[in-house]
Scaffold this motif. Structure first.
Motif, PDB file in Angstrom:
ATOM      1  N   PRO A  32     -10.828 -23.584  -0.956  1.00 34.69           N
ATOM      2  CA  PRO A  32     -11.020 -22.379  -1.937  1.00 34.69           C
ATOM      3  C   PRO A  32     -10.593 -21.250  -1.534  1.00 34.69           C
ATOM      4  CG  PRO A  32     -13.135 -22.948  -0.525  1.00 34.69           C
ATOM      5  CD  PRO A  32     -11.945 -24.014  -0.180  1.00 34.69           C
ATOM      6  N   THR A  33     -10.011 -21.031  -0.164  1.00 33.47           N
ATOM      7  CA  THR A  33      -9.417 -19.994   0.177  1.00 33.47           C
ATOM      8  C   THR A  33      -7.815 -20.000   0.079  1.00 33.47           C
ATOM      9  OG1 THR A  33      -9.034 -20.708   2.327  1.00 33.47           O
ATOM     10  CG2 THR A  33     -11.002 -19.698   1.798  1.00 33.47           C
ATOM     11  N   ALA A  34      -7.102 -21.167  -0.284  1.00 33.36           N
ATOM     12  CA  ALA A  34      -5.896 -21.208  -0.609  1.00 33.36           C
ATOM     13  C   ALA A  34      -5.487 -20.420  -2.165  1.00 33.36           C
ATOM     14  CB  ALA A  34      -5.498 -22.753  -0.568  1.00 33.36           C
ATOM     15  N   GLY A  35      -4.253 -19.626  -2.044  1.00 37.84           N
ATOM     16  CA  GLY A  35      -4.246 -19.147  -3.245  1.00 37.84           C
ATOM     17  C   GLY A  35      -5.089 -18.204  -3.546  1.00 37.84           C
ATOM     18  N   THR A  36      -5.562 -17.307  -2.706  1.00 31.74           N
ATOM     19  CA  THR A  36      -6.544 -16.397  -3.021  1.00 31.74           C
ATOM     20  C   THR A  36      -6.036 -15.134  -3.718  1.00 31.74           C
ATOM     21  OG1 THR A  36      -7.494 -16.806  -0.897  1.00 31.74           O
ATOM     22  CG2 THR A  36      -8.233 -14.535  -1.645  1.00 31.74           C
ATOM     23  N   TYR A  37      -6.873 -14.700  -4.513  1.00 32.25           N
ATOM     24  CA  TYR A  37      -6.301 -13.714  -5.487  1.00 32.25           C
ATOM     25  C   TYR A  37      -6.438 -12.259  -4.507  1.00 32.25           C
ATOM     26  CZ  TYR A  37      -6.934 -16.825  -9.513  1.00 32.25           C
ATOM     27  OH  TYR A  37      -6.905 -18.017 -10.422  1.00 32.25           O
ATOM     28  N   ARG A  38      -5.349 -11.481  -4.857  1.00 35.70           N
ATOM     29  CA  ARG A  38      -5.361 -10.185  -4.279  1.00 35.70           C
ATOM     30  C   ARG A  38      -5.822  -9.059  -5.397  1.00 35.70           C
ATOM     31  NH1 ARG A  38      -1.861  -9.284  -0.131  1.00 35.70           N
ATOM     32  NH2 ARG A  38      -2.998  -7.224   0.064  1.00 35.70           N
ATOM     33  N   ALA A  39      -6.945  -8.500  -5.056  1.00 37.70           N
ATOM     34  CA  ALA A  39      -7.909  -7.509  -6.105  1.00 37.70           C
ATOM     35  C   ALA A  39      -7.680  -6.138  -5.659  1.00 37.70           C
ATOM     36  CB  ALA A  39      -9.017  -7.852  -6.210  1.00 37.70           C
ATOM     37  N   ALA A  40      -6.846  -5.192  -6.696  1.00 32.73           N
ATOM     38  CA  ALA A  40      -6.833  -3.835  -6.526  1.00 32.73           C
ATOM     39  C   ALA A  40      -7.993  -3.307  -7.319  1.00 32.73           C
ATOM     40  CB  ALA A  40      -5.630  -3.269  -7.130  1.00 32.73           C
ATOM     41  N   VAL A  41      -8.962  -2.723  -6.450  1.00 32.82           N
ATOM     42  CA  VAL A  41      -9.975  -2.090  -7.146  1.00 32.82           C
ATOM     43  C   VAL A  41     -10.030  -0.797  -7.061  1.00 32.82           C
ATOM     44  CG1 VAL A  41     -12.857  -2.254  -7.067  1.00 32.82           C
ATOM     45  CG2 VAL A  41     -11.416  -4.282  -6.566  1.00 32.82           C
ATOM     46  N   GLN A  42      -9.901  -0.201  -8.251  1.00 33.67           N
ATOM     47  CA  GLN A  42      -9.968   1.605  -7.913  1.00 33.67           C
ATOM     48  C   GLN A  42     -11.469   1.960  -7.793  1.00 33.67           C
ATOM     49  OE1 GLN A  42      -8.176   2.244 -11.955  1.00 33.67           O
ATOM     50  NE2 GLN A  42      -6.112   2.833 -11.011  1.00 33.67           N
ATOM     51  N   ARG A  43     -11.460   3.128  -7.331  1.00 33.98           N
ATOM     52  CA  ARG A  43     -12.627   3.919  -7.342  1.00 33.98           C
ATOM     53  C   ARG A  43     -13.034   4.338  -8.997  1.00 33.98           C
ATOM     54  NH1 ARG A  43     -11.033   7.245  -4.127  1.00 33.98           N
ATOM     55  NH2 ARG A  43     -10.694   9.006  -5.240  1.00 33.98           N
ATOM     56  N   PHE A  44     -14.078   4.042  -9.257  1.00 39.10           N
ATOM     57  CA  PHE A  44     -14.386   4.275 -10.735  1.00 39.10           C
ATOM     58  C   PHE A  44     -14.602   5.713 -10.892  1.00 39.10           C
ATOM     59  CE2 PHE A  44     -16.457  -0.109 -11.913  1.00 39.10           C
ATOM     60  CZ  PHE A  44     -15.299  -0.689 -11.644  1.00 39.10           C
ATOM     61  N   ARG A  45     -14.013   6.377 -12.152  1.00 41.33           N
ATOM     62  CA  ARG A  45     -14.252   7.586 -12.429  1.00 41.33           C
ATOM     63  C   ARG A  45     -15.518   7.918 -12.810  1.00 41.33           C
ATOM     64  NH1 ARG A  45     -11.237  10.225 -17.573  1.00 41.33           N
ATOM     65  NH2 ARG A  45     -11.797  12.623 -17.112  1.00 41.33           N
ATOM     66  N   SER A  46     -16.130   8.998 -11.841  1.00 44.43           N
ATOM     67  CA  SER A  46     -17.590   9.241 -12.073  1.00 44.43           C
ATOM     68  C   SER A  46     -17.822  10.755 -12.021  1.00 44.43           C
ATOM     69  CB  SER A  46     -18.140   8.592 -10.733  1.00 44.43           C
ATOM     70  OG  SER A  46     -19.512   9.185 -10.722  1.00 44.43           O
ATOM     71  N   GLY A  47     -18.658  11.333 -12.957  1.00 52.44           N
ATOM     72  CA  GLY A  47     -19.013  12.639 -13.113  1.00 52.44           C
ATOM     73  C   GLY A  47     -20.385  12.672 -12.854  1.00 52.44           C
ATOM     74  N   VAL A  48     -20.982  11.537 -12.414  1.00 53.58           N
ATOM     75  CA  VAL A  48     -22.405  11.438 -12.056  1.00 53.58           C
ATOM     76  C   VAL A  48     -22.886  11.913 -10.829  1.00 53.58           C
ATOM     77  CG1 VAL A  48     -24.348   9.909 -12.126  1.00 53.58           C
ATOM     78  CG2 VAL A  48     -22.433   9.516 -13.809  1.00 53.58           C
ATOM     79  N   ALA A  49     -23.904  12.834 -10.540  1.00 54.69           N
ATOM     80  CA  ALA A  49     -24.314  13.334  -9.502  1.00 54.69           C
ATOM     81  C   ALA A  49     -25.230  12.573  -8.690  1.00 54.69           C
ATOM     82  CB  ALA A  49     -25.222  14.802  -9.829  1.00 54.69           C
ATOM     83  N   GLY A  50     -25.016  12.335  -7.448  1.00 54.59           N
ATOM     84  CA  GLY A  50     -25.750  11.473  -6.673  1.00 54.59           C
ATOM     85  C   GLY A  50     -25.644  10.009  -6.793  1.00 54.59           C
ATOM     86  N   VAL A  51     -24.361   9.804  -7.228  1.00 54.17           N
ATOM     87  CA  VAL A  51     -23.789   8.343  -7.202  1.00 54.17           C
ATOM     88  C   VAL A  51     -22.702   8.429  -6.246  1.00 54.17           C
ATOM     89  CG1 VAL A  51     -22.721   6.418  -8.435  1.00 54.17           C
ATOM     90  CG2 VAL A  51     -24.861   7.551  -9.401  1.00 54.17           C
ATOM     91  N   ASP A  52     -22.701   7.514  -5.239  1.00 53.52           N
ATOM     92  CA  ASP A  52     -21.701   7.242  -4.226  1.00 53.52           C
ATOM     93  C   ASP A  52     -20.489   6.394  -4.916  1.00 53.52           C
ATOM     94  OD1 ASP A  52     -19.820   7.101  -2.225  1.00 53.52           O
ATOM     95  OD2 ASP A  52     -21.177   6.283  -1.187  1.00 53.52           O
ATOM     96  N   ALA A  53     -19.515   6.762  -5.644  1.00 56.33           N
ATOM     97  CA  ALA A  53     -18.401   6.048  -6.097  1.00 56.33           C
ATOM     98  C   ALA A  53     -17.678   5.479  -5.245  1.00 56.33           C
ATOM     99  CB  ALA A  53     -17.132   6.737  -6.959  1.00 56.33           C
ATOM    100  N   ALA A  54     -17.424   5.776  -3.988  1.00 54.60           N
ATOM    101  CA  ALA A  54     -16.849   4.935  -2.973  1.00 54.60           C
ATOM    102  C   ALA A  54     -17.628   4.021  -2.247  1.00 54.60           C
ATOM    103  CB  ALA A  54     -16.413   6.105  -1.627  1.00 54.60           C
ATOM    104  N   GLY A  55     -18.910   4.190  -2.195  1.00 49.69           N
ATOM    105  CA  GLY A  55     -19.898   3.255  -1.849  1.00 49.69           C
ATOM    106  C   GLY A  55     -20.093   2.101  -2.776  1.00 49.69           C
ATOM    107  N   PHE A  56     -19.796   2.498  -4.023  1.00 49.93           N
ATOM    108  CA  PHE A  56     -19.761   1.431  -5.237  1.00 49.93           C
ATOM    109  C   PHE A  56     -18.493   0.635  -5.107  1.00 49.93           C
ATOM    110  CE2 PHE A  56     -19.196  -0.043  -9.657  1.00 49.93           C
ATOM    111  CZ  PHE A  56     -20.254  -0.401  -9.889  1.00 49.93           C
ATOM    112  N   ARG A  57     -17.696   0.881  -4.886  1.00 42.50           N
ATOM    113  CA  ARG A  57     -16.274   0.222  -4.701  1.00 42.50           C
ATOM    114  C   ARG A  57     -16.489  -0.656  -3.445  1.00 42.50           C
ATOM    115  NH1 ARG A  57     -12.086  -0.056  -1.775  1.00 42.50           N
ATOM    116  NH2 ARG A  57      -9.957  -0.789  -2.705  1.00 42.50           N
TER     117      ARG A  57
END
Length: 438
Positions: A32-57
């Motif tokens: 199951p590891t052969a042909g692994t997909y490479r995922a570009a995960v952006q830091r989600f845009r956030s104007g929410v106070a108290g939410v760690d967007a980097a931790g969420f990513r």
């Protein structure tokens, strides 16, 4: 017997062939590891106070990598923005830049404040074809963000493979970390361990209902003898007797939910011999399936609910047997080895995992339900025991003494990527992998 690993497909496949009576067909275990997909995960845009967007990513990436099907594309390689500009009003996605970055998948999203909760909306791109595969949103409080990140990771896996990931699922197990064998529940990656029982009695053999709302287990908390109890989510963790009207002279050792969630296979002692019965979830309709002076234990249902595999020593030593769900057509499945136990039927119905004694220790093996092919998937000089399948059939969790005290490990079905889940506090045994959350 040979084991061949392919890079083309997921899962485990039988290789058919003209085999003689004493020969077995080859077992093909794909990688199951052969042909692994490479995922570009952006830091989600956030104007929410108290939410760690980097931790969420970070949580989202961990969920993707837990699948063994995705690996992270480092943001340092991004030719596009590291943070999502906006899902609707931002600049268009430039697929050529993401392809040149080395990405197969792009995950972008936004976090928003609602009057009483938070909303996370995301979009998944197939970069090679420059098309959106999925757009979806979740809502919850700030404490729900790690759970939502794992749900999104599983959505991404499904968008690319057609089968949902399992990072948002849970595993029930028995642990003595509090000084007593209690039922615990944790996330599939080993995080967020919490008590499900706290009765200071002996508790064992947890089993999930197919919808994940109930756990049945055995406990000595009542009259100092084994009885089956059921925990229902949303009731504050209060456990009730499953079979309160059963003759108290019939000890109750184990209960396993059928795929339909309305029945269970249970192990009850009849005149000192454990036998297998079925019973309704409401405790009614008790029906005896086995009638033998030997020990009949450890039932596991086929995913269609038509058959039950179990363990019996009727041939002189414990081996795995299969019968119809009404108790008919009993036949022995395992013949190799001196002690085979703890069967677990795969979600696709094609394999039964079990523990086999090899030399002085137990290893995890697979056998097909017809007994034509079997092979080890996890072996170690120390014992590996009590396998349980992930709901997607890609992984198996088991307990092992490879570091001394028993701990839980997870491994891909091809035997790769073993990972320790528990941290060595007490003995951790008898894992039961729960279903996808609903």
């Amino acid at each position: 017997m040979r084991i061949v690993r392919n890079a083309a497909l997921l899962g485990v496949l039988l290789a058919a062939g003209a085999a003689g009576a004493q020969e077995r067909p080859a077992v093909v275990v794909t990688d199951p590891t052969a042909g692994t997909y490479r995922a570009a995960v952006q830091r989600f845009r956030s104007g929410v106070a108290g939410v760690d967007a980097a931790g969420f990513r970070k949580d989202l990436v961990a969920g993707l990598e837990y699948s063994s099907l995705f690996s992270e594309l480092s943001p340092r390689a991004f030719l596009g923005p590291e943070e999502t500009p906006a899902l609707d009003d931002g600049p268009p996605v430039v697929c050529g830049d993401w392809r040149q970055s080395g990405a197969d998948a792009l995950v972008e999203g936004e976090m928003r404040n609602l009057p009483s909760e938070l909303e996370v909306e995301f979009r998944v791109w197939d970069v090679a074809r420059c098309r959106t595969l999925l757009r979806k949103r979740y809502r919850g409080g700030s404490r729900d963000m790690p759970r939502i990140a794992r749900r999104i990771a599983d959505d991404v896996v499904e968008a690319f493979t057609g089968q949902r990931g399992v990072s948002s699922t849970e595993i029930a197990f028995v642990s003595t970390r509090t000084g007593n064998p209690e039922i615990h529940v944790m996330n599939a990656d080993g995080s967020n361990v919490r008590l499900a029982t706290n009765n200071r009695a002996i508790n064992a053999f947890p089993s999930w209902s197919s919808d994940g709302t109930r756990i049945v287990y055995m406990s000595y908390r009542y009259r100092r003898s084994p009885h089956l109890f059921r925990i229902v989510r949303g009731t504050g963790g209060q456990a009730g007797l499953l079979l309160p009207n059963l003759n108290s002279r019939m000890p109750q050792y184990r209960g396993v939910y059928a795929p339909d969630g309305d029945r269970l296979a249970v192990v009850l002692s009849v005149e000192g011999a454990p036998e297998i019965f079925t019973v309704g979830d409401d405790g009614r309709g008790l029906r005896r399936l086995t009638r033998h002076g030997a020990i009949d234990v450890a039932p596991t249902w086929s995913p269609d609910g038509r058959r039950i595999a179990f363990v019996s020593d009727r041939a002189g030593a414990p081996h795995v047997y299969v019968m119809n769900a009404d108790g008919s057509d009993v036949r022995r499945l395992t013949f190799d080895g001196s002690y085979n136990a703890a069967p677990a039927w795969s979600p696709d119905g094609r394999w039964i995992a079990y523990q086999a004694r090899v030399g002085g220790q137990f290893d995890i093996w697979l056998i097909d339900p017809e007994g034509r092919a079997n092979a080890p998937i996890a072996s170690h000089p120390r014992s590996d025991e009590n396998p349980s399948w992930s709901p997607d059939g890609r992984k198996i969790v088991f307990h092992s003494t490879r570091r001394g005290p028993a701990d839980l490990y997870v491994v891909d079905v091809d035997g790769k990527n073993p990972r320790r889940l528990t941290d060595g506090q007490g003995n951790n045994t008898s894992p039961a992998w729960g279903p996808h959350p609903r």
